[in-house]
Enzyme design. Structure first.
Site, PDB file in Angstrom:
ATOM      1  N   ALA A 269      -2.650  -8.859  -1.440  1.00 33.44           N
ATOM      2  CA  ALA A 269      -2.757  -7.444  -1.774  1.00 33.44           C
ATOM      3  C   ALA A 269      -3.462  -6.662  -0.674  1.00 33.44           C
ATOM      4  O   ALA A 269      -4.696  -6.626  -0.603  1.00 33.44           O
ATOM      5  CB  ALA A 269      -3.490  -7.266  -3.104  1.00 33.44           C
TER       6      ALA A 269
ATOM      7  N   ASP B  88       2.059 -12.633  11.441  1.00 31.28           N
ATOM      8  CA  ASP B  88       2.672 -13.399  12.532  1.00 31.28           C
ATOM      9  C   ASP B  88       3.424 -14.603  11.996  1.00 31.28           C
ATOM     10  O   ASP B  88       4.449 -14.998  12.528  1.00 31.28           O
ATOM     11  CB  ASP B  88       1.594 -13.887  13.522  1.00 31.28           C
ATOM     12  CG  ASP B  88       1.088 -12.745  14.396  1.00 31.28           C
ATOM     13  OD1 ASP B  88       1.713 -11.662  14.375  1.00 31.28           O
ATOM     14  OD2 ASP B  88       0.073 -12.946  15.083  1.00 31.28           O
TER      15      ASP B  88
ATOM     16  N   GLY C 130      -0.294   2.106   3.892  1.00 32.56           N
ATOM     17  CA  GLY C 130       0.804   1.144   4.024  1.00 32.56           C
ATOM     18  C   GLY C 130       0.806   0.619   5.444  1.00 32.56           C
ATOM     19  O   GLY C 130       0.136  -0.366   5.762  1.00 32.56           O
TER      20      GLY C 130
ATOM     21  N   GLU D 262       6.421  -5.845   5.139  1.00 30.51           N
ATOM     22  CA  GLU D 262       5.788  -6.650   6.201  1.00 30.51           C
ATOM     23  C   GLU D 262       5.821  -5.913   7.539  1.00 30.51           C
ATOM     24  O   GLU D 262       5.993  -6.518   8.599  1.00 30.51           O
ATOM     25  CB  GLU D 262       6.474  -8.008   6.333  1.00 30.51           C
ATOM     26  CG  GLU D 262       6.415  -8.773   5.059  1.00 30.51           C
ATOM     27  CD  GLU D 262       5.856 -10.154   5.200  1.00 30.51           C
ATOM     28  OE1 GLU D 262       5.471 -10.553   6.315  1.00 30.51           O
ATOM     29  OE2 GLU D 262       5.785 -10.825   4.176  1.00 30.51           O
TER      30      GLU D 262
HETATM   31  C1  FAD Z   1       9.674  -5.032  -2.324  1.00 30.92           C
HETATM   32  C2  FAD Z   1       8.332  -4.835  -1.648  1.00 30.92           C
HETATM   33  C3  FAD Z   1       7.417  -5.870  -1.614  1.00 30.92           C
HETATM   34  C4  FAD Z   1       6.159  -5.692  -1.014  1.00 30.92           C
HETATM   35  N1  FAD Z   1       5.244  -6.720  -1.054  1.00 30.92           N
HETATM   36  C5  FAD Z   1       3.983  -6.495  -0.595  1.00 30.92           C
HETATM   37  C6  FAD Z   1       2.951  -7.489  -0.779  1.00 30.92           C
HETATM   38  O1  FAD Z   1       3.184  -8.580  -1.322  1.00 30.92           O
HETATM   39  N2  FAD Z   1       1.699  -7.193  -0.357  1.00 30.92           N
HETATM   40  C7  FAD Z   1       1.384  -5.993   0.257  1.00 30.92           C
HETATM   41  O2  FAD Z   1       0.219  -5.789   0.624  1.00 30.92           O
HETATM   42  N3  FAD Z   1       2.336  -5.030   0.454  1.00 30.92           N
HETATM   43  C8  FAD Z   1       3.618  -5.241   0.019  1.00 30.92           C
HETATM   44  N4  FAD Z   1       4.589  -4.261   0.172  1.00 30.92           N
HETATM   45  C9  FAD Z   1       4.238  -2.994   0.811  1.00 30.92           C
HETATM   46  C10 FAD Z   1       4.855  -2.825   2.213  1.00 30.92           C
HETATM   47  O3  FAD Z   1       4.292  -3.742   3.116  1.00 30.92           O
HETATM   48  C11 FAD Z   1       4.669  -1.353   2.615  1.00 30.92           C
HETATM   49  O4  FAD Z   1       5.583  -0.601   1.835  1.00 30.92           O
HETATM   50  C12 FAD Z   1       4.921  -1.123   4.087  1.00 30.92           C
HETATM   51  O5  FAD Z   1       3.863  -1.645   4.845  1.00 30.92           O
HETATM   52  C13 FAD Z   1       5.097   0.362   4.447  1.00 30.92           C
HETATM   53  O6  FAD Z   1       4.061   1.106   3.907  1.00 30.92           O
HETATM   54  P1  FAD Z   1       4.358   2.482   3.127  1.00 30.92           P
HETATM   55  O7  FAD Z   1       5.397   2.183   2.106  1.00 30.92           O
HETATM   56  O8  FAD Z   1       3.072   3.054   2.689  1.00 30.92           O
HETATM   57  O9  FAD Z   1       5.044   3.409   4.216  1.00 30.92           O
HETATM   58  P2  FAD Z   1       4.275   4.291   5.310  1.00 30.92           P
HETATM   59  O10 FAD Z   1       3.297   3.462   6.055  1.00 30.92           O
HETATM   60  O11 FAD Z   1       3.758   5.517   4.657  1.00 30.92           O
HETATM   61  O12 FAD Z   1       5.458   4.667   6.294  1.00 30.92           O
HETATM   62  C14 FAD Z   1       6.392   5.715   6.014  1.00 30.92           C
HETATM   63  C15 FAD Z   1       7.249   5.898   7.249  1.00 30.92           C
HETATM   64  O13 FAD Z   1       6.438   6.317   8.360  1.00 30.92           O
HETATM   65  C16 FAD Z   1       6.606   5.445   9.469  1.00 30.92           C
HETATM   66  N5  FAD Z   1       5.332   5.258  10.192  1.00 30.92           N
HETATM   67  C17 FAD Z   1       4.122   5.015   9.661  1.00 30.92           C
HETATM   68  N6  FAD Z   1       3.193   4.853  10.628  1.00 30.92           N
HETATM   69  C18 FAD Z   1       3.847   5.023  11.806  1.00 30.92           C
HETATM   70  C19 FAD Z   1       3.434   4.986  13.171  1.00 30.92           C
HETATM   71  N7  FAD Z   1       2.157   4.748  13.541  1.00 30.92           N
HETATM   72  N8  FAD Z   1       4.380   5.206  14.127  1.00 30.92           N
HETATM   73  C20 FAD Z   1       5.675   5.433  13.789  1.00 30.92           C
HETATM   74  N9  FAD Z   1       6.116   5.475  12.514  1.00 30.92           N
HETATM   75  C21 FAD Z   1       5.221   5.268  11.543  1.00 30.92           C
HETATM   76  C22 FAD Z   1       7.049   4.143   8.861  1.00 30.92           C
HETATM   77  O14 FAD Z   1       7.763   3.339   9.784  1.00 30.92           O
HETATM   78  C23 FAD Z   1       7.927   4.596   7.704  1.00 30.92           C
HETATM   79  O15 FAD Z   1       9.218   4.878   8.140  1.00 30.92           O
HETATM   80  C24 FAD Z   1       5.849  -4.440  -0.389  1.00 30.92           C
HETATM   81  C25 FAD Z   1       6.793  -3.392  -0.416  1.00 30.92           C
HETATM   82  C26 FAD Z   1       8.001  -3.566  -1.037  1.00 30.92           C
HETATM   83  C27 FAD Z   1       8.967  -2.403  -1.047  1.00 30.92           C
END
Ligand code: FAD
Length: 407
Positions: free
Chosen positions: A136, A260, A143, A383
């Site tokens: 988590a 990684d 994200g 990821e």
């Molecule tokens: C089915 C599923 C399973 C998951 N399982 C887990 C889990 O087990 N554990 C866990 O911790 N999380 C989990 N997640 C969460 C997942 O890792 C996050 O959704 C992901 O890291 C993206 O975060 P966010 O959705 O907040 O998008 P955001 O970070 O808000 O990104 C939104 C958009 O902005 C872009 N963006 C953000 N920052 C930058 C930057 N610096 N430069 C350029 N573009 C950028 C992104 O590429 C994306 O297109 C899961 C998600 C899903 C959908």
């Protein structure tokens, strides 16, 4: 250089898992998607077949490298990516729902004390029912920006109190324990991060909503809520000394090190889905051609199929390379991000093209192709999103250029 020849043992594992995916996963796939859950009988079938995440290495790359130190074959990341591809060819939601520590495994292996490893992994020895671990990190407001987590851990007598909400946690609603990343104080940045294992049933720890998703609907993805949840000192991963160095970023580092080792597995899942979609498109087109239906675009369609096949193979080679580097205990962040970005991106396109190539105007789409089109979308996101992977790759590239010119 990587040896791209599969050993006879790897071939046997692949054939066995493919047979399992074909006979036990695919027939359940559409129904599981409709129910947004895995059929309970699947777990006894899985147990009888002897398939679990124990086939996956818990700690790829975590042992100190030793000369001539070849990892045991069944524990290599390479075998794991092979298994990940085959099972995801069947259905990626089933692959994500395999019992075992899951994403929670690497942090416990990487920094857990011997006592913690023994305590937290012991539950998976019990074959009475499926057991799960979870990881988590993600929060509603953090994200991609993982350093911006807001879940707090406050030091109290005998341990810590955790307060915050984690979102989109795979296997979150059924996990026996969860690796939770929290901060002592957001102002401290990465140095304030601490990593805990929180067991299900602890007071103050509850499962919020289960997310309703576009794809991978049968996999469990849940919100986890911590409200003044007390965890004893013994659940601080690695123990206090692990974080004692001034400005230690160990809590953050373990979150990244997990990726990684798991990004090659996610890349392999994308390869498995893309391969399934390309094969399905070939079958449907072959059947239509054999049935003598008019296919005026036939040449363009053949070229489209060939193009898909080539990209599936290229994505697999990048994935294997990242797994090979991990098994050889060589740095592989860049290779893992490259494989994940390429495989995820190509797989999204391949699933879309497979649907378009086989679409007859006015007819319903093939249900499996339609499902994979939804399933694959998230591979550009979880990821680490595609954009974030590209940043990782670009940074490493600049590091290399800098090193060459002596910067
Ligand atoms: C089915 C599923 C399973 C998951 N399982 C887990 C889990 O087990 N554990 C866990 O911790 N999380 C989990 N997640 C969460 C997942 O890792 C996050 O959704 C992901 O890291 C993206 O975060 P966010 O959705 O907040 O998008 P955001 O970070 O808000 O990104 C939104 C958009 O902005 C872009 N963006 C953000 N920052 C930058 C930057 N610096 N430069 C350029 N573009 C950028 C992104 O590429 C994306 O297109 C899961 C998600 C899903 C959908």
């Amino acid at each position: 250089m990587p040896d791209f020849q599969e050993s006879s043992k790897e071939q046997t594992i692949r054939a066995y898992l493919h047979y399992f995916a074909e006979t036990e996963i695919r027939p359940r796939s559409l129904e599981a998607d409709r129910m947004a859950d895995i059929q309970p009988d699947f777990y006894s079938v899985l147990d009888r077949a002897g398939i679990s995440t124990e086939m996956m290495p818990r700690d790829p790359g975590s042992r100190p490298a030793q000369t001539g130190d070849a990892p045991r074959e069944h524990q290599t990341l390479r075998t794991a990516v092979l298994a990940s591809e085959e099972l995801s060819w069947g259905d990626a939601s089933f692959m994500l729902s395999l019992p075992g520590p899951g994403l929670g495994g690497p942090p416990v292996s990487f920094i857990g004390t011997p006592e913690q490893r023994e305590r937290f992994f012991a539950v998976f020895q019990d074959r009475g029912r499926p057991h799960f671990g979870a990881y988590a990190l993600t929060e509603p407001e953090a994200g991609s920006d993982v350093a911006g987590i807001r879940t707090r851990c406050e030091e109290v007598e005998g341990g810590f109190r955790i307060t915050g909400t984690k979102t989109f946690i795979t296997n979150g609603s059924r996990a026996d324990w969860v690796v939770v990343f929290a901060t002592l104080d957001p102002e401290l940045g990465r140095a304030g991060h601490r990593t805990f294992v929180v067991e299900r049933g602890r007071e103050g720890f509850s499962v919020g909503r289960r997310h309703h998703k576009l794809g991978l609907r049968a996999s469990d993805t849940a919100e986890l809520v911590f409200q003044d949840c007390f965890v004893p000192e013994e659940n601080l991963l690695g123990g206090r000394r692990h974080y004692e160095r001034q400005q230690s970023k160990e809590g953050f580092k373990v979150a990244m090190a997990t990726f990684d080792s798991t990004r090659p597995l996610v890349a392999a899942m994308a390869v498995g889905i893309a391969r399934a979609a390309a094969e399905r498109a070939r079958e449907l087109i072959r059947d239509r051609y054999m049935l003598g239906r008019a296919l005026p675009r036939y040449r363009a369609i053949l070229e489209g199929l060939d193009d898909m096949d080539r990209r599936v193979r290229a994505a697999r080679l990048l994935t294997w390379k990242s797994a090979y580097l991990a098994d050889a205990r060589q740095p592989q962040s860049r290779a893992a991000s490259m494989a994940k970005a390429y495989a995820g991106g190509q797989a999204v396109q391949i699933c879309r093209e497979a649907l378009e190539l086989t679409a007859d105007s006015g007819e319903e789409p093939d249900p499996l192709l339609e499902k994979w089109f939804r399933d694959i979308r998230v591979f550009d996101l979880f990821e680490g999103t595609a954009q974030v992977q590209r940043l990782v790759v670009a940074r490493r590239l600049f590091d290399e250029i800098g090193a060459k010119v002596g910067l």
